[in-house]
Design a protein around this motif. Structure first.
Motif, PDB file in Angstrom:
ATOM      1  N   LEU B 112      38.253  -9.751 -28.870  1.00 57.08           N
ATOM      2  CA  LEU B 112      39.599  -9.947 -29.414  1.00 57.08           C
ATOM      3  C   LEU B 112      39.629  -9.614 -30.909  1.00 57.08           C
ATOM      4  CD1 LEU B 112      42.520 -10.906 -29.035  1.00 57.08           C
ATOM      5  CD2 LEU B 112      41.745 -13.220 -29.542  1.00 57.08           C
ATOM      6  N   LYS B 113      38.530  -9.908 -31.593  1.00 54.62           N
ATOM      7  CA  LYS B 113      38.481  -9.664 -33.038  1.00 54.62           C
ATOM      8  C   LYS B 113      38.233  -8.197 -33.385  1.00 54.62           C
ATOM      9  CE  LYS B 113      35.261 -12.678 -34.076  1.00 54.62           C
ATOM     10  NZ  LYS B 113      34.289 -13.398 -34.935  1.00 54.62           N
ATOM     11  N   ASP B 114      37.850  -7.434 -32.399  1.00 63.60           N
ATOM     12  CA  ASP B 114      37.502  -6.035 -32.635  1.00 63.60           C
ATOM     13  C   ASP B 114      38.735  -5.242 -33.051  1.00 63.60           C
ATOM     14  OD1 ASP B 114      36.216  -3.346 -30.478  1.00 63.60           O
ATOM     15  OD2 ASP B 114      36.635  -3.437 -32.621  1.00 63.60           O
ATOM     16  N   THR B 115      38.775  -4.844 -34.326  1.00 62.75           N
ATOM     17  CA  THR B 115      39.965  -4.158 -34.843  1.00 62.75           C
ATOM     18  C   THR B 115      39.877  -2.645 -34.716  1.00 62.75           C
ATOM     19  OG1 THR B 115      38.980  -4.222 -37.041  1.00 62.75           O
ATOM     20  CG2 THR B 115      40.509  -5.986 -36.499  1.00 62.75           C
ATOM     21  N   SER B 116      38.825  -2.152 -34.059  1.00 63.89           N
ATOM     22  CA  SER B 116      38.693  -0.707 -33.919  1.00 63.89           C
ATOM     23  C   SER B 116      39.692  -0.147 -32.912  1.00 63.89           C
ATOM     24  CB  SER B 116      37.271  -0.345 -33.487  1.00 63.89           C
ATOM     25  OG  SER B 116      37.010  -0.826 -32.178  1.00 63.89           O
ATOM     26  N   THR B 175      65.275  -0.126 -30.721  1.00 62.22           N
ATOM     27  CA  THR B 175      65.599   1.002 -29.862  1.00 62.22           C
ATOM     28  C   THR B 175      64.504   2.044 -29.671  1.00 62.22           C
ATOM     29  OG1 THR B 175      66.616   2.055 -31.753  1.00 62.22           O
ATOM     30  CG2 THR B 175      68.073   0.841 -30.272  1.00 62.22           C
ATOM     31  N   ASN B 176      63.525   2.148 -30.557  1.00 62.32           N
ATOM     32  CA  ASN B 176      62.511   3.185 -30.395  1.00 62.32           C
ATOM     33  C   ASN B 176      61.566   2.833 -29.240  1.00 62.32           C
ATOM     34  OD1 ASN B 176      60.407   4.974 -30.542  1.00 62.32           O
ATOM     35  ND2 ASN B 176      60.033   4.700 -32.714  1.00 62.32           N
ATOM     36  N   PRO B 177      61.576   3.622 -28.158  1.00 65.71           N
ATOM     37  CA  PRO B 177      60.787   3.247 -26.988  1.00 65.71           C
ATOM     38  C   PRO B 177      59.280   3.315 -27.225  1.00 65.71           C
ATOM     39  CG  PRO B 177      61.693   5.433 -26.685  1.00 65.71           C
ATOM     40  CD  PRO B 177      62.294   4.889 -27.951  1.00 65.71           C
ATOM     41  N   MET B 178      58.869   4.036 -28.268  1.00 66.63           N
ATOM     42  CA  MET B 178      57.426   4.180 -28.508  1.00 66.63           C
ATOM     43  C   MET B 178      56.900   3.156 -29.519  1.00 66.63           C
ATOM     44  SD  MET B 178      56.162   6.528 -26.629  1.00 66.63           S
ATOM     45  CE  MET B 178      54.662   7.161 -27.363  1.00 66.63           C
ATOM     46  N   ARG B 179      57.752   2.238 -29.932  1.00 61.53           N
ATOM     47  CA  ARG B 179      57.348   1.357 -31.037  1.00 61.53           C
ATOM     48  C   ARG B 179      56.139   0.509 -30.696  1.00 61.53           C
ATOM     49  NH1 ARG B 179      61.435  -0.570 -28.187  1.00 61.53           N
ATOM     50  NH2 ARG B 179      61.708  -2.757 -27.782  1.00 61.53           N
ATOM     51  N   PHE B 180      56.065   0.012 -29.436  1.00 67.47           N
ATOM     52  CA  PHE B 180      54.941  -0.849 -29.074  1.00 67.47           C
ATOM     53  C   PHE B 180      53.663  -0.027 -28.981  1.00 67.47           C
ATOM     54  CE2 PHE B 180      58.041  -3.814 -28.954  1.00 67.47           C
ATOM     55  CZ  PHE B 180      58.792  -3.948 -27.801  1.00 67.47           C
ATOM     56  N   MET B 181      53.790   1.181 -28.447  1.00 67.14           N
ATOM     57  CA  MET B 181      52.624   2.061 -28.345  1.00 67.14           C
ATOM     58  C   MET B 181      52.083   2.395 -29.744  1.00 67.14           C
ATOM     59  SD  MET B 181      52.364   2.845 -25.030  1.00 67.14           S
ATOM     60  CE  MET B 181      52.267   4.472 -24.316  1.00 67.14           C
ATOM     61  N   LYS B 182      52.982   2.599 -30.695  1.00 64.29           N
ATOM     62  CA  LYS B 182      52.553   2.936 -32.065  1.00 64.29           C
ATOM     63  C   LYS B 182      51.777   1.784 -32.678  1.00 64.29           C
ATOM     64  CE  LYS B 182      55.785   6.463 -33.694  1.00 64.29           C
ATOM     65  NZ  LYS B 182      56.796   6.759 -32.675  1.00 64.29           N
ATOM     66  N   LEU B 183      52.249   0.586 -32.439  1.00 61.65           N
ATOM     67  CA  LEU B 183      51.548  -0.583 -32.977  1.00 61.65           C
ATOM     68  C   LEU B 183      50.150  -0.675 -32.380  1.00 61.65           C
ATOM     69  CD1 LEU B 183      54.485  -3.147 -32.810  1.00 61.65           C
ATOM     70  CD2 LEU B 183      53.373  -2.345 -34.898  1.00 61.65           C
ATOM     71  N   LEU B 184      50.042  -0.451 -31.084  1.00 60.21           N
ATOM     72  CA  LEU B 184      48.731  -0.507 -30.425  1.00 60.21           C
ATOM     73  C   LEU B 184      47.838   0.623 -30.921  1.00 60.21           C
ATOM     74  CD1 LEU B 184      49.874  -1.385 -26.785  1.00 60.21           C
ATOM     75  CD2 LEU B 184      48.588  -2.862 -28.336  1.00 60.21           C
ATOM     76  N   ALA B 185      48.419   1.798 -31.106  1.00 62.85           N
ATOM     77  CA  ALA B 185      47.627   2.932 -31.595  1.00 62.85           C
ATOM     78  C   ALA B 185      47.111   2.665 -33.004  1.00 62.85           C
ATOM     79  CB  ALA B 185      48.477   4.204 -31.582  1.00 62.85           C
ATOM     80  N   GLY B 187      46.051  -0.107 -33.972  1.00 66.27           N
ATOM     81  CA  GLY B 187      45.020  -1.145 -33.903  1.00 66.27           C
ATOM     82  C   GLY B 187      45.567  -2.563 -33.943  1.00 66.27           C
ATOM     83  N   ASP B 188      46.902  -2.687 -33.856  1.00 68.42           N
ATOM     84  CA  ASP B 188      47.492  -4.018 -33.870  1.00 68.42           C
ATOM     85  C   ASP B 188      47.187  -4.754 -32.573  1.00 68.42           C
ATOM     86  OD1 ASP B 188      50.595  -4.471 -35.659  1.00 68.42           O
ATOM     87  OD2 ASP B 188      48.755  -3.467 -36.292  1.00 68.42           O
TER      88      ASP B 188
END
Lengths: 82, 295
Positions: B112-116, B175-185, B187-188
């Motif tokens: 869980l702590k792995d921020t990579s 409204t941006n459908p990719m917003r969650f993917m961007k956060l994950l990309a 490293g969030d």
């Protein structure tokens, strides 16, 4: 699979998941993906469809860089040629 | 008229939050529990939802015990609000473990702590989910997807209390459908609640929770399958005064079977089962007053 075929199949998948009112032929390569009527769940279903249909594995870091339909076509073409 | 009502709500919230910020914690927490007691007794309709849900879950028997547990869950919710405000400026990177204990195998916590890479956390409405998110944000950036308040002034104010340097609240309606993917990309760690009723047909899957069918979001399962990022279930229970234990399970790494909806169901049911397990352990801290089981 050539680029034309990828484009045709991709447009069909876009039409299915993006809830676009327009005809599939109205989807142009220069259109931005985030303007195709996706919401945050249907975009995930679409990405799943792309992987399933083209038998490729996408990377989230690559997906978020794509702005236009053309970028996605090029990406799939690169993946399927590999 | 609506704006006036919103401004009144906002004004009241500012007063309450201001009092919480300066009053002794012991007094504030006791006051918050009193408010919860009042709400339970002044809103019989909402109280009935809670007691009906508890009864159907089969956790306790007898009307007095049902009402006692129902009242406790209301008090837990109001206490949670006070705790969140009190701890907002107290929890820091060098002291978060004074407030939150992690209950997880060491390798699970290490992952869980792995921020990579990004991570997805599914959680439920038990104990204090805000404090848990804040503690995690001491280790890595956390973005929490939430449902905004209808009152925009209140929404902005509450979010300034709930957010932090590494802790961001993202409206589910952006409204941006990719917003969650961007956060994950980036490293969030993306955190979502999965134990609320979902009305939209294309966004939900039917799961069992406490032995009864209900609708849950399919977004977390789809996010996990699409991104292949690790998926955790985390629920933070209150174990003392300003003390919490974050129960952490996972990571789930689901292998696609080729049947999308079966996979969505499998993943979502696994997460739901985990939340039920913790809710059975701390039933007085679970949000029973939500109309969870709807057609």
């Amino acid at each position: 699979m050539n680029r034309e075929e990828i484009t045709s199949r991709l447009k069909a998948l876009l039409k299915k998941q993006s809830q676009l009112k327009a005809d599939v032929d109205a989807i142009q390569e220069e259109m931005k993906i985030d303007q195709l009527g996706f919401d945050s769940i249907s975009i995930l279903d679409f990405m799943y469809d792309v992987e399933d249909h083209f038998k490729v594995q996408t990377e989230v870091a690559d997906l978020v860089k794509m702005e236009k339909v053309r970028d996605l076509i090029d990406y799939i073409a690169g993946k399927t040629a590999a | 008229m609506k704006k006036l009502w919103h401004l009144m709500e906002f004004g009241l919230a500012k007063v309450v939050l201001g009092i919480i910020a300066v009053a002794p914690p012991g007094f504030t927490l006791a006051f918050a529990e009193s408010v919860g007691w009042l709400v339970f007794h002044l809103l019989p309709g909402r109280a009935k939802i809670a007691t009906d849900n508890i009864r159907a879950a089969g956790i306790v028997r007898g009307e007095p015990e049902l009402r006692r547990l129902g009242c406790r869950c209301f008090q837990s919710l109001t206490r949670m609000v006070a705790e969140t405000v009190i701890t907002r400026n107290r929890i820091r990177p060098d002291n978060w473990q004074n407030y939150v204990t992690i209950d997880a195998p060491p390798e699970t916590f290490a992952q869980l702590k792995d921020t990579s890479r990004g991570a997805i956390i599914a959680s439920g409405h038990l104990g204090n989910w805000d404090v848990a998110a804040r503690a995690l944000s001491m280790l890595r950036p956390v973005s929490v997807i939430y449902r905004p308040f209808n009152n925009p002034y209140l929404d902005r104010e509450i979010n300034s209390e709930r957010g932090g340097t590494n802790l961001h609240l993202i409206s589910k309606y952006k409204t941006n459908p990719m917003r969650f993917m961007k956060l994950l990309a980036d490293g969030d760690c993306l955190a979502l609640m999965i134990d609320q009723h979902i009305s939209e047909a294309g966004e939900r899957v039917r799961v069992n929770f406490f032995g009864r069918p209900c609708w849950a979001t399919r977004s977390v399962a789809m996010m996990h399958m699409t991104t292949r990022l690790p998926l955790f279930v985390a629920v933070a229970a209150r174990t003392g005064r300003l003390k919490f234990t974050a129960h952490l399970a996972g990571p789930i790494r689901w292998e696609r079977t080729g049947n999308r909806e079966a996979d969505v169901l499998g993943i979502t049911q696994a997460m739901t089962d985990e939340i039920e397990k913790i809710a059975r352990r701390y039933p007085e801290q679970y949000l029973w007053g939500h109309r969870r089981w709807r057609e």
